[in-house]
Motif scaffolding. Structure first.
Motif, mmCIF file in Angstrom:
data_model
loop_
_atom_site.group_PDB
_atom_site.id
_atom_site.type_symbol
_atom_site.label_atom_id
_atom_site.label_comp_id
_atom_site.label_asym_id
_atom_site.label_seq_id
_atom_site.Cartn_x
_atom_site.Cartn_y
_atom_site.Cartn_z
ATOM 1 N N THR A 1 0.897 -1.162 0.109
ATOM 2 C CA THR A 1 0.051 0.029 -0.133
ATOM 3 C C THR A 1 0.692 1.254 0.099
ATOM 4 O OG1 THR A 1 -1.570 -1.329 1.068
ATOM 5 C CG2 THR A 1 -1.985 1.208 1.157
ATOM 6 N N ILE A 2 1.773 1.244 1.059
ATOM 7 C CA ILE A 2 2.600 2.620 1.032
ATOM 8 C C ILE A 2 3.702 2.552 -0.132
ATOM 9 C CG2 ILE A 2 4.031 3.866 2.576
ATOM 10 C CD1 ILE A 2 0.857 3.957 3.317
ATOM 11 N N ASN B 1 4.765 -3.772 9.384
ATOM 12 C CA ASN B 1 5.131 -3.377 10.812
ATOM 13 C C ASN B 1 6.198 -4.481 11.525
ATOM 14 O OD1 ASN B 1 2.979 -1.927 10.448
ATOM 15 N ND2 ASN B 1 1.865 -2.601 12.105
ATOM 16 N N TYR C 1 15.352 -5.300 8.934
ATOM 17 C CA TYR C 1 16.345 -4.824 7.872
ATOM 18 C C TYR C 1 17.209 -4.043 7.964
ATOM 19 C CZ TYR C 1 14.112 -7.102 3.679
ATOM 20 O OH TYR C 1 13.799 -7.741 2.983
ATOM 21 N N ARG D 1 -10.162 3.517 10.261
ATOM 22 C CA ARG D 1 -10.673 2.691 9.351
ATOM 23 C C ARG D 1 -10.068 1.114 9.758
ATOM 24 N NH1 ARG D 1 -6.375 0.714 9.310
ATOM 25 N NH2 ARG D 1 -4.689 1.045 7.668
ATOM 26 N N ASP E 1 -7.443 -1.433 4.965
ATOM 27 C CA ASP E 1 -7.274 -0.772 3.823
ATOM 28 C C ASP E 1 -8.188 -1.703 2.825
ATOM 29 O OD1 ASP E 1 -5.619 0.928 4.475
ATOM 30 O OD2 ASP E 1 -3.767 -0.262 4.005
ATOM 31 N N LYS F 1 -8.022 -3.240 0.074
ATOM 32 C CA LYS F 1 -7.396 -4.438 -0.464
ATOM 33 C C LYS F 1 -7.319 -5.251 0.698
ATOM 34 C CE LYS F 1 -2.480 -4.089 0.446
ATOM 35 N NZ LYS F 1 -0.954 -3.955 -0.217
#
Ligand code: NAD
Length: 336
Positions: free
Chosen positions: A11-12, A87, A93, A167, A170, A172
């Protein structure tokens, strides 16, 4: 030109990748995907180079989606990585970014400690200049900070109280709910959003409450700000009207709901119906003495995109806050 890699193309990540392509001073050198799903296929069809972890090479091969190399190969050639993995994965990483001596932008799903500074462009761009690791705060916190720091230009902010209607998922996210309930999240006060705001404005007196609602379109905030001194309603309006990334919408044109805001984004033919601006319902603005109350809607999928672009420039020490915000806004067609 700043060479940017995007790790995590969901999404992001996919929105930030598209925004990078539009910047005159940035180059998208590739994105990391772990599974050869529809998002990977779309990226390939758009001509974006896809890099994968070693263990995913076979899966991409079988799905017929060509890859350009491995994650490490991509990161090595980048000046900076935007980490938009789920998250907590960004923190895993970080050691690779450190090892390869690369700057990185993390997202709000990571703990604040992952970065040298938590970031909101209108609040603390200068603090983030030349910082190796920057964390763009979450969608809700980005909206809170953008609005609070803007009100800080009307007068000194003494206290903030906010209720956040979140919300549930998302659009999707087909397996998430609830579909028929309101869930306080958490059913204790304050919610984590207050602490997250404090990661940028350290000593602010803020308390937040949050509830999850069965909608996928946008969040809604009910904000109550107390300033040190008495203020006039016209001054609040004037500052809001003249602040980029904040838009006032009026009931005069029958805009009174998140669904109508998304319909406007559709009518404007905005990519993915995105609304990166904070959308304030202007008729909700109430001013009495030193107190301001207002309601606004937050498009969770896109509000952090301009902040990620500014965070890249801040980390690379490339531009001043004013310059970066101006370039980002004009390249992305952001109103306000
Ligand atoms: P997402 O699930 O839509 O996207 C994450 C992507 O990362 C997916 O494509 C997934 O396949 C990929 N991925 C998973 N493991 C990976 C790995 N080990 N290496 C590389 N890629 C991997 O998630 P999102 O909603 O884009 O969230 C990303 C971050 O942005 C999170 O920190 C989240 O809290 C934050 N954020 C999300 C929203 C929102 O509303 N969706 C808003 C603001 C901030």
């Amino acid at each position: 030109m700043i060479s940017v890699a995007v790790n995590g193309y969901g999404t992001i990540g996919k929105r930030v990748a598209d925004a990078i392509v539009k910047q005159p001073d940035m180059r998208l050198i590739g994105v990391v995907k772990t599974s050869p799903n529809y998002e990977a296929l779309m990226a390939h069809r758009k001509g974006i180079k896809i890099y994968v972890p070693q263990q995913s090479i076979k899966k991409f091969d079988e799905a017929g989606i060509p890859i350009a190399g491995t994650v490490e190969e991509l990161i090595k050639t980048a000046d900076i990585v935007v980490d938009a993995t789920p998250n907590g994965v960004g923190a895993q990483y970080k050691s690779i970014y450190q090892q390869l001596q690369k700057n990185a932008i993390f997202q709000g799903g990571e703990k604040a400690e992952v970065a040298d500074v938590s970031f909101s462009a209108l609040c603390n761009y200068n603090e983030a200049l030349n910082k190796k690791y920057i964390r763009v705060v979450s969608c809700n916190t980005t909206a809170l900070l953008r609005t609070i720091c803007t009100m800080g230009r009307v007068g000194k902010v003494e206290k903030v109280r906010a209720t956040i209607v979140r919300r549930a998922a998302d659009p999707k996210e087909v397996k998430k709910g609830p579909i028929n309930s309101l869930i306080p999240d958490p059913a204790t006060v304050p919610s984590h959003h207050a602490k997250d705001v404090n990661s940028v404005i350290k000593n602010l007196d803020i308390a937040t409450m949050a509830v999850i609602a069965p909608t996928t379109l946008m969040h809604m905030h009910f904000l109550n700000i107390t300033l040190k001194d008495k203020i006039e309603k016209k001054d609040v309006f004037s500052v809001l009207e003249n602040t980029p990334r904040i838009v006032l919408v009026s009931s005069k044109y029958d805009v009174e709901a998140t669904a109508e805001l998304v319909e406007i984004a559709r009518d404007l033919k905005r990519e993915r119906n995105d609304i990166p601006e904070v959308m304030i319902f202007s008729d909700s603005i109430y001013v009495k003495d030193n107190e301001i109350m207002l309601m606004y809607a937050v498009h969770q999928e896109s509000i952090v995109v301009p902040e990620n672009i500014d965070a890249i420039r801040a980390s690379m020490g490339a531009r001043s806050a004013e310059e970066s915000i101006r370039i980002t806004n004009s390249s992305l067609g952001i109103l306000g």
